[in-house]
Design a protein around this motif. Structure first.
Motif, PDB file in Angstrom:
ATOM      1  N   SER A  25       0.829  -1.202   0.000  1.00 38.30           N
ATOM      2  CA  SER A  25       0.000   0.000   0.000  1.00 38.30           C
ATOM      3  C   SER A  25       0.860   1.248   0.000  1.00 38.30           C
ATOM      4  CB  SER A  25      -0.942   0.014   1.215  1.00 38.30           C
ATOM      5  OG  SER A  25      -0.211   0.043   2.417  1.00 38.30           O
ATOM      6  N   ASP A  80      -3.032   6.234   2.052  1.00 37.44           N
ATOM      7  CA  ASP A  80      -4.398   5.745   2.231  1.00 37.44           C
ATOM      8  C   ASP A  80      -5.148   5.672   0.905  1.00 37.44           C
ATOM      9  OD1 ASP A  80      -4.773   8.385   1.651  1.00 37.44           O
ATOM     10  OD2 ASP A  80      -5.885   8.889   3.466  1.00 37.44           O
ATOM     11  N   GLU A  81      -4.392   5.734  -0.201  1.00 38.86           N
ATOM     12  CA  GLU A  81      -5.042   5.830  -1.505  1.00 38.86           C
ATOM     13  C   GLU A  81      -4.947   4.556  -2.339  1.00 38.86           C
ATOM     14  OE1 GLU A  81      -2.839   9.027  -3.049  1.00 38.86           O
ATOM     15  OE2 GLU A  81      -3.885  10.581  -1.909  1.00 38.86           O
ATOM     16  N   LYS A  82      -3.851   3.807  -2.199  1.00 40.65           N
ATOM     17  CA  LYS A  82      -3.629   2.660  -3.082  1.00 40.65           C
ATOM     18  C   LYS A  82      -3.240   1.425  -2.273  1.00 40.65           C
ATOM     19  CE  LYS A  82      -1.643   5.705  -6.638  1.00 40.65           C
ATOM     20  NZ  LYS A  82      -0.424   5.975  -7.429  1.00 40.65           N
ATOM     21  N   ILE A  93      -7.972   1.657  -5.402  1.00 42.52           N
ATOM     22  CA  ILE A  93      -7.481   2.999  -5.692  1.00 42.52           C
ATOM     23  C   ILE A  93      -8.555   3.976  -5.230  1.00 42.52           C
ATOM     24  CG2 ILE A  93      -6.712   4.636  -7.445  1.00 42.52           C
ATOM     25  CD1 ILE A  93      -5.735   2.290  -9.103  1.00 42.52           C
ATOM     26  N   ASP A  94      -8.212   4.789  -4.242  1.00 43.04           N
ATOM     27  CA  ASP A  94      -9.178   5.671  -3.592  1.00 43.04           C
ATOM     28  C   ASP A  94     -10.358   4.839  -3.085  1.00 43.04           C
ATOM     29  OD1 ASP A  94      -7.591   7.946  -3.991  1.00 43.04           O
ATOM     30  OD2 ASP A  94      -8.341   8.172  -6.027  1.00 43.04           O
ATOM     31  N   HIS A  95     -11.574   5.092  -3.594  1.00 44.79           N
ATOM     32  CA  HIS A  95     -12.755   4.374  -3.101  1.00 44.79           C
ATOM     33  C   HIS A  95     -13.269   3.346  -4.107  1.00 44.79           C
ATOM     34  CE1 HIS A  95     -14.014   7.507   0.171  1.00 44.79           C
ATOM     35  NE2 HIS A  95     -12.847   6.949   0.392  1.00 44.79           N
ATOM     36  N   SER A 114      -9.974   6.261   5.675  1.00 50.15           N
ATOM     37  CA  SER A 114     -10.606   7.558   5.427  1.00 50.15           C
ATOM     38  C   SER A 114     -11.382   8.075   6.630  1.00 50.15           C
ATOM     39  CB  SER A 114     -11.543   7.458   4.220  1.00 50.15           C
ATOM     40  OG  SER A 114     -12.566   6.510   4.457  1.00 50.15           O
TER      41      SER A 114
END
Length: 244
Positions: free
Chosen positions: A59, A62-64, A83-85, A124
């Motif tokens: 990772s 907190d994005e990928k 990836i993101d949400h 998130s």
């Protein structure tokens, strides 16, 4: 006099809210790091069976994130990309990349007591929730997290206990919109991994009637934080390429 009293109350509330935001941000930073390379064992207990899986996870922030199942053989090579949400899955048996639709986000992830939504929303919290300090003990903070009006989250409220020593969560209670406790996540056995401390034992306990007696344990076997991770893992093509 009342004017000054009101100002004092508002000022104190603002300080407390600011403190809560700082605490939750520290928690996120300590859980995520700039990057993480992990080996994980997951043990799923039901009333009748026990199943063990092993996987590796990469990772960035907190994005990928990229996850590959290593064991058992029938699931070996299944990969996940977040990836993101947004989340995708590759299943070698059918040789297909599948985008996980919104309608499936609350479904069980790999038969565990974690959901697909947990993988997508795991990092998130500070973005999706307003946080306040409910109580402060000698060794921990107790925080209440209420979803922001614009946030796309499934929980009505979270109650989180945070270690003052490590600024890591020790317990999270998940409530639905009717304020009913649905599940509890315990973080235990904090260990030193390089320069960071991290909870190496996660225990998810469902509290709904049909799931009583079930639990899922995540054991962090190895983790390296803040190392360089190639972005090549975070593309849809990587799902199949690194499945082998």
């Amino acid at each position: 006099m009342f004017k000054y009293l009101a100002f004092f109350i508002i000022f104190c509330f603002s300080l407390y809210a600011n403190s809560a935001n700082k605490i939750i941000k520290k928690v996120e930073d300590n859980l995520n790091g700039k990057s993480a390379d992990m080996d994980i064992t997951m043990i799923v207990h039901t009333k009748k069976t026990k199943r063990t899986m092993k996987m590796t996870s990469l990772s960035i922030g907190d994005e990928k994130s990229f996850i590959k199942v290593l064991y058992p053989n029938k699931d070996k090579g299944i990969t996940f990309l977040k990836i993101d949400h947004t989340m995708w899955q590759y299943v070698p048996r059918i040789e297909r990349v599948i985008k996980i639709p919104a309608s499936m986000m609350l479904q069980s992830w790999m038969g565990s007591d974690f959901s697909n939504d947990d993988l997508v929303k795991e990092s998130s919290i500070s973005k999706d929730y307003d946080t306040k300090v409910l109580d402060e003990k000698k060794d921990k903070y107790i925080l209440e997290l209420i979803p922001k009006e614009e946030a796309s989250v499934v929980w009505g409220k979270l109650i989180m206990q945070v270690s003052k020593k490590y600024y890591l969560p020790t317990k999270v209670e998940y409530f639905d919109e009717d304020d009913i406790l649905v599940r509890v996540l315990n973080y235990k056995d904090i260990k030193s991994f390089g320069k960071r401390f991290y909870p190496s034992y996660w225990e998810m306990l469902p509290k709904t009637e049909e799931k009583i007696g079930h639990k899922t344990i995540m054991i962090v076997d190895r983790v390296e934080f803040d190392k360089d991770i190639d972005n090549k893992y975070f593309t849809k093509n990587a799902l199949k390429r690194y499945s082998r």
